[in-house]
Scaffold this motif. Structure first.
Motif, mmCIF file in Angstrom:
data_model
loop_
_atom_site.group_PDB
_atom_site.id
_atom_site.type_symbol
_atom_site.label_atom_id
_atom_site.label_comp_id
_atom_site.label_asym_id
_atom_site.label_seq_id
_atom_site.Cartn_x
_atom_site.Cartn_y
_atom_site.Cartn_z
ATOM 1 N N GLN A 240 0.846 -1.198 0.000
ATOM 2 C CA GLN A 240 0.000 0.000 0.000
ATOM 3 C C GLN A 240 0.886 1.255 0.000
ATOM 4 O O GLN A 240 0.911 2.022 0.958
ATOM 5 N N TRP B 226 4.655 6.221 10.638
ATOM 6 C CA TRP B 226 5.731 5.644 9.823
ATOM 7 C C TRP B 226 7.131 5.850 10.429
ATOM 8 O O TRP B 226 8.084 5.226 9.989
ATOM 9 N N GLU C 136 0.580 3.975 -1.400
ATOM 10 C CA GLU C 136 -0.104 5.270 -1.349
ATOM 11 C C GLU C 136 -0.175 5.817 0.085
ATOM 12 O O GLU C 136 -0.488 6.990 0.293
ATOM 13 N N THR C 137 0.152 4.962 1.048
ATOM 14 C CA THR C 137 0.115 5.410 2.448
ATOM 15 C C THR C 137 1.486 5.871 2.950
ATOM 16 O O THR C 137 1.625 6.216 4.132
ATOM 17 N N GLU D 123 1.954 8.997 5.221
ATOM 18 C CA GLU D 123 0.591 9.458 5.457
ATOM 19 C C GLU D 123 0.043 8.837 6.741
ATOM 20 O O GLU D 123 0.430 7.729 7.124
ATOM 21 N N ILE D 124 -0.884 9.543 7.369
ATOM 22 C CA ILE D 124 -1.506 9.030 8.586
ATOM 23 C C ILE D 124 -2.196 7.699 8.314
ATOM 24 O O ILE D 124 -2.265 6.818 9.184
ATOM 25 N N GLU D 125 -2.672 7.526 7.078
ATOM 26 C CA GLU D 125 -3.385 6.302 6.719
ATOM 27 C C GLU D 125 -2.508 5.054 6.851
ATOM 28 O O GLU D 125 -3.028 3.923 6.840
ATOM 29 N N PHE D 126 -1.212 5.237 6.994
ATOM 30 C CA PHE D 126 -0.317 4.088 7.173
ATOM 31 C C PHE D 126 -0.715 3.281 8.410
ATOM 32 O O PHE D 126 -0.487 2.070 8.471
ATOM 33 N N GLU D 127 -1.340 3.939 9.384
ATOM 34 C CA GLU D 127 -1.738 3.225 10.605
ATOM 35 C C GLU D 127 -2.796 2.160 10.335
ATOM 36 O O GLU D 127 -3.038 1.288 11.178
ATOM 37 N N ASN D 128 -3.442 2.226 9.163
ATOM 38 C CA ASN D 128 -4.472 1.250 8.824
ATOM 39 C C ASN D 128 -3.928 0.070 8.023
ATOM 40 O O ASN D 128 -4.695 -0.795 7.593
ATOM 41 N N THR D 129 -2.625 0.027 7.815
ATOM 42 C CA THR D 129 -2.025 -1.036 7.007
ATOM 43 C C THR D 129 -1.628 -2.235 7.867
ATOM 44 O O THR D 129 -1.457 -2.132 9.083
ATOM 45 N N LYS E 232 0.239 9.551 19.112
ATOM 46 C CA LYS E 232 -0.880 10.496 19.112
ATOM 47 C C LYS E 232 -0.888 11.398 20.347
ATOM 48 O O LYS E 232 -1.572 12.424 20.352
#
Length: 237
Positions: free
Chosen positions: A173, A216, A175-176, A179-185, A206
């Motif tokens: 992934q 990351w 595209e993460t 990005e903060i979205e990396f936490e969903n990988t 956080k």
């Protein structure tokens, strides 16, 4: 007459009169002699008490200021740049501190066994490179320094300059990346569960009050040198 004679012959002791003023006089004389020394003693004691009362709030403020700042700039702690002879190349254009190389590569190998593909995005950065990153992106994004510092350290204040920091992505992934979205990988979930086995720790979670959450960004704490470098940061947690 006989009775009077007997009375006169009795040996009646004379009453002795004690004059208290003599003992009191001696006491006051001693007190008068000692009074200068007593005055000095009480003056010194009083001065010290007053001085301690005045200095206590100041000392508390100094300690609090030291705890609050620790020479930070825009929330970031200062870090020295690692000497070149302590760097090891692990991939083209990616160097890390030689002390963490083996643990980092082993962590990636073990992740692959679990079907997780960790990607190394950024390792050591020189202070000069950090200078370019911080100021060029600040200018491009039309951000003030305080805004940019939430997501990027000023030069001389980045963990990457120590060689002990590594940015990691998920190979499935991309595209993460950063990005903060990396936490969903799956890669991030695996790191949360396993990274401590290899002495890696998430640097900016956080709860960090200075720097934005970076799922990351991980740092190595598996050597005495690394522990010394990050001691201040760990002490504030």
């Amino acid at each position: 007459m006989e009775q009077n004679k007997d009375i006169n012959q009795l040996d009646i002791p004379l009453a002795k009169r004690t004059y208290l003023y003599k003992s009191n006089s001696i006491f006051f004389k001693k007190l008068f002699i000692l009074s200068p020394f007593l005055f000095i003693l009480f003056s010194i004691t009083g001065f010290r008490m007053i001085r301690n009362i005045e200095l206590e709030p100041l000392n508390n403020r100094n300690v609090q200021a030291e705890r609050n700042h620790d020479h930070r700039i825009l929330g970031h702690l200062p870090y020295n740049e690692i000497p070149k002879n302590k760097l090891a190349l692990i991939e083209p254009n990616i160097e890390v501190h030689i002390d963490m190389r083996d643990s980092l590569l082993k962590m990636r190998e073990e992740a692959i066994k679990d079907g997780i593909y960790l990607v190394f995005l950024s390792g050591f950065r020189s202070i000069n490179l950090q200078n370019d990153i911080f100021y060029s992106l600040k200018s491009i994004r039309n951000q003030e320094a305080s805004e940019r510092a939430r997501v990027s350290a000023p030069p001389g204040y980045s963990e990457h300059s120590t060689g002990f920091a590594i940015d990691i992505g998920d190979g499935t992934q991309r595209e993460t990346d950063f990005e903060i979205e990396f936490e969903n990988t799956d890669a991030f979930r695996w790191l949360i569960k396993n990274a401590a086995k290899y002495h890696f720790k998430l640097s900016f979670n956080k709860n960090n009050k200075y720097i934005d959450y970076e799922p990351w960004h991980w740092r190595y704490e598996g050597s005495i040198e690394a522990l010394k470098i990050f001691e201040t940061s760990n002490r504030e947690l």
